[in-house]
Scaffold this motif. Sequence first.
Motif, PDB file in Angstrom:
ATOM      1  N   ASN A  49      39.575  38.091  -0.803  1.00  0.00           N
ATOM      2  CA  ASN A  49      38.887  39.375  -0.925  1.00  0.00           C
ATOM      3  C   ASN A  49      37.391  39.198  -1.135  1.00  0.00           C
ATOM      4  O   ASN A  49      36.586  39.976  -0.622  1.00  0.00           O
ATOM      5  CB  ASN A  49      39.481  40.203  -2.065  1.00  0.00           C
ATOM      6  CG  ASN A  49      40.711  40.948  -1.637  1.00  0.00           C
ATOM      7  OD1 ASN A  49      40.808  41.382  -0.507  1.00  0.00           O
ATOM      8  ND2 ASN A  49      41.658  41.084  -2.533  1.00  0.00           N
ATOM      9  N   LEU A  50      37.015  38.191  -1.902  1.00  0.00           N
ATOM     10  CA  LEU A  50      35.599  37.914  -2.126  1.00  0.00           C
ATOM     11  C   LEU A  50      34.894  37.584  -0.813  1.00  0.00           C
ATOM     12  O   LEU A  50      33.853  38.165  -0.489  1.00  0.00           O
ATOM     13  CB  LEU A  50      35.446  36.748  -3.109  1.00  0.00           C
ATOM     14  CG  LEU A  50      34.036  36.173  -3.258  1.00  0.00           C
ATOM     15  CD1 LEU A  50      33.135  37.167  -3.969  1.00  0.00           C
ATOM     16  CD2 LEU A  50      34.086  34.854  -4.001  1.00  0.00           C
ATOM     17  N   PHE A  51      35.473  36.693  -0.040  1.00  0.00           N
ATOM     18  CA  PHE A  51      34.827  36.294   1.206  1.00  0.00           C
ATOM     19  C   PHE A  51      34.931  37.370   2.282  1.00  0.00           C
ATOM     20  O   PHE A  51      34.042  37.499   3.117  1.00  0.00           O
ATOM     21  CB  PHE A  51      35.373  34.949   1.674  1.00  0.00           C
ATOM     22  CG  PHE A  51      34.920  33.835   0.783  1.00  0.00           C
ATOM     23  CD1 PHE A  51      33.590  33.430   0.779  1.00  0.00           C
ATOM     24  CD2 PHE A  51      35.799  33.220  -0.080  1.00  0.00           C
ATOM     25  CE1 PHE A  51      33.161  32.418  -0.054  1.00  0.00           C
ATOM     26  CE2 PHE A  51      35.374  32.210  -0.925  1.00  0.00           C
ATOM     27  CZ  PHE A  51      34.041  31.809  -0.908  1.00  0.00           C
ATOM     28  N   ARG A  52      35.985  38.164   2.273  1.00  0.00           N
ATOM     29  CA  ARG A  52      36.067  39.297   3.199  1.00  0.00           C
ATOM     30  C   ARG A  52      34.959  40.297   2.892  1.00  0.00           C
ATOM     31  O   ARG A  52      34.306  40.817   3.792  1.00  0.00           O
ATOM     32  CB  ARG A  52      37.433  39.985   3.095  1.00  0.00           C
ATOM     33  CG  ARG A  52      37.571  41.174   4.024  1.00  0.00           C
ATOM     34  CD  ARG A  52      38.881  41.914   3.786  1.00  0.00           C
ATOM     35  NE  ARG A  52      39.152  42.206   2.397  1.00  0.00           N
ATOM     36  CZ  ARG A  52      38.650  43.237   1.722  1.00  0.00           C
ATOM     37  NH1 ARG A  52      37.833  44.070   2.310  1.00  0.00           N
ATOM     38  NH2 ARG A  52      38.971  43.418   0.471  1.00  0.00           N
ATOM     39  N   LEU A  54      32.101  39.627   1.558  1.00  0.00           N
ATOM     40  CA  LEU A  54      30.822  39.047   1.969  1.00  0.00           C
ATOM     41  C   LEU A  54      30.646  39.065   3.478  1.00  0.00           C
ATOM     42  O   LEU A  54      29.604  39.473   3.992  1.00  0.00           O
ATOM     43  CB  LEU A  54      30.700  37.607   1.461  1.00  0.00           C
ATOM     44  CG  LEU A  54      30.531  37.424  -0.035  1.00  0.00           C
ATOM     45  CD1 LEU A  54      30.583  35.942  -0.382  1.00  0.00           C
ATOM     46  CD2 LEU A  54      29.236  38.037  -0.508  1.00  0.00           C
ATOM     47  N   PHE A  55      31.661  38.596   4.211  1.00  0.00           N
ATOM     48  CA  PHE A  55      31.519  38.446   5.651  1.00  0.00           C
ATOM     49  C   PHE A  55      31.723  39.750   6.408  1.00  0.00           C
ATOM     50  O   PHE A  55      31.030  40.018   7.381  1.00  0.00           O
ATOM     51  CB  PHE A  55      32.508  37.396   6.182  1.00  0.00           C
ATOM     52  CG  PHE A  55      32.118  35.994   5.834  1.00  0.00           C
ATOM     53  CD1 PHE A  55      30.897  35.475   6.224  1.00  0.00           C
ATOM     54  CD2 PHE A  55      32.972  35.194   5.103  1.00  0.00           C
ATOM     55  CE1 PHE A  55      30.536  34.178   5.908  1.00  0.00           C
ATOM     56  CE2 PHE A  55      32.621  33.897   4.780  1.00  0.00           C
ATOM     57  CZ  PHE A  55      31.398  33.388   5.184  1.00  0.00           C
ATOM     58  N   ALA A  56      32.679  40.547   6.030  1.00  0.00           N
ATOM     59  CA  ALA A  56      33.012  41.728   6.821  1.00  0.00           C
ATOM     60  C   ALA A  56      32.341  42.992   6.325  1.00  0.00           C
ATOM     61  O   ALA A  56      31.972  43.843   7.116  1.00  0.00           O
ATOM     62  CB  ALA A  56      34.525  41.918   6.839  1.00  0.00           C
ATOM     63  N   LEU A  98      30.467  33.719  15.260  1.00  0.00           N
ATOM     64  CA  LEU A  98      31.119  34.011  13.989  1.00  0.00           C
ATOM     65  C   LEU A  98      32.559  33.518  13.936  1.00  0.00           C
ATOM     66  O   LEU A  98      32.988  32.964  12.921  1.00  0.00           O
ATOM     67  CB  LEU A  98      31.067  35.514  13.708  1.00  0.00           C
ATOM     68  CG  LEU A  98      31.612  35.960  12.366  1.00  0.00           C
ATOM     69  CD1 LEU A  98      30.771  35.383  11.232  1.00  0.00           C
ATOM     70  CD2 LEU A  98      31.644  37.473  12.268  1.00  0.00           C
ATOM     71  N   PHE A  99      33.311  33.702  15.000  1.00  0.00           N
ATOM     72  CA  PHE A  99      34.725  33.340  14.973  1.00  0.00           C
ATOM     73  C   PHE A  99      34.953  31.849  14.706  1.00  0.00           C
ATOM     74  O   PHE A  99      35.728  31.504  13.807  1.00  0.00           O
ATOM     75  CB  PHE A  99      35.424  33.785  16.261  1.00  0.00           C
ATOM     76  CG  PHE A  99      36.894  33.497  16.267  1.00  0.00           C
ATOM     77  CD1 PHE A  99      37.762  34.234  15.477  1.00  0.00           C
ATOM     78  CD2 PHE A  99      37.410  32.465  17.035  1.00  0.00           C
ATOM     79  CE1 PHE A  99      39.114  33.965  15.457  1.00  0.00           C
ATOM     80  CE2 PHE A  99      38.764  32.190  17.020  1.00  0.00           C
ATOM     81  CZ  PHE A  99      39.617  32.937  16.240  1.00  0.00           C
ATOM     82  N   PRO A 100      34.303  30.937  15.439  1.00  0.00           N
ATOM     83  CA  PRO A 100      34.513  29.513  15.114  1.00  0.00           C
ATOM     84  C   PRO A 100      34.066  29.159  13.690  1.00  0.00           C
ATOM     85  O   PRO A 100      34.711  28.350  13.013  1.00  0.00           O
ATOM     86  CB  PRO A 100      33.669  28.757  16.144  1.00  0.00           C
ATOM     87  CG  PRO A 100      33.421  29.719  17.230  1.00  0.00           C
ATOM     88  CD  PRO A 100      33.475  31.081  16.623  1.00  0.00           C
TER      89      PRO A 100
END
Length: 145
Positions: A49-52, A54-56, A98-100
């Motif tokens: 959840n933390l990284f989601r 940040l990234f999304a 972003l995907f890789p």
Amino acid sequence: MSLVRNSITIGGLTLVSRVLGLLRDMLMARYVGAGLASDAFLIAWRLPNLFRALFAEGAFAAVFVPLFNKKMTEAEREKAQTGLTAARTFASQVLSVLFPFLVLFTGLMMLAAGPVVWAMTGGFPDGGPEKFALARHLTIITFPY
């Protein structure tokens, strides 16, 4: 009128999301309770959840949406191609980078689940090695989310 309707839609869906989150937490407290499993799960769930966020939902969205809009308007102004075509090209270029990165990052985080969980929890000094091992295992499972 469209702005008001869209605001009500987003606000209503956010309210539904919050109510369902509360219901999830109530059910977890009722059926799982406070203990080894719930502590391990909450730590394991916190990482993706933390990284989601940040990234999304965080910095990426704050940068991507204005640039996507800019590409659309510039292409329409220049009449070189339709705005949607230019914006889709831009989006595919961003996704191809972003995907890789996200696949590699996810793999690394899954491999480093032990040290990452330890850094977040201090190794669960109150719960012993079983709680830490469960949190590490659940982190490996939940991180691709």
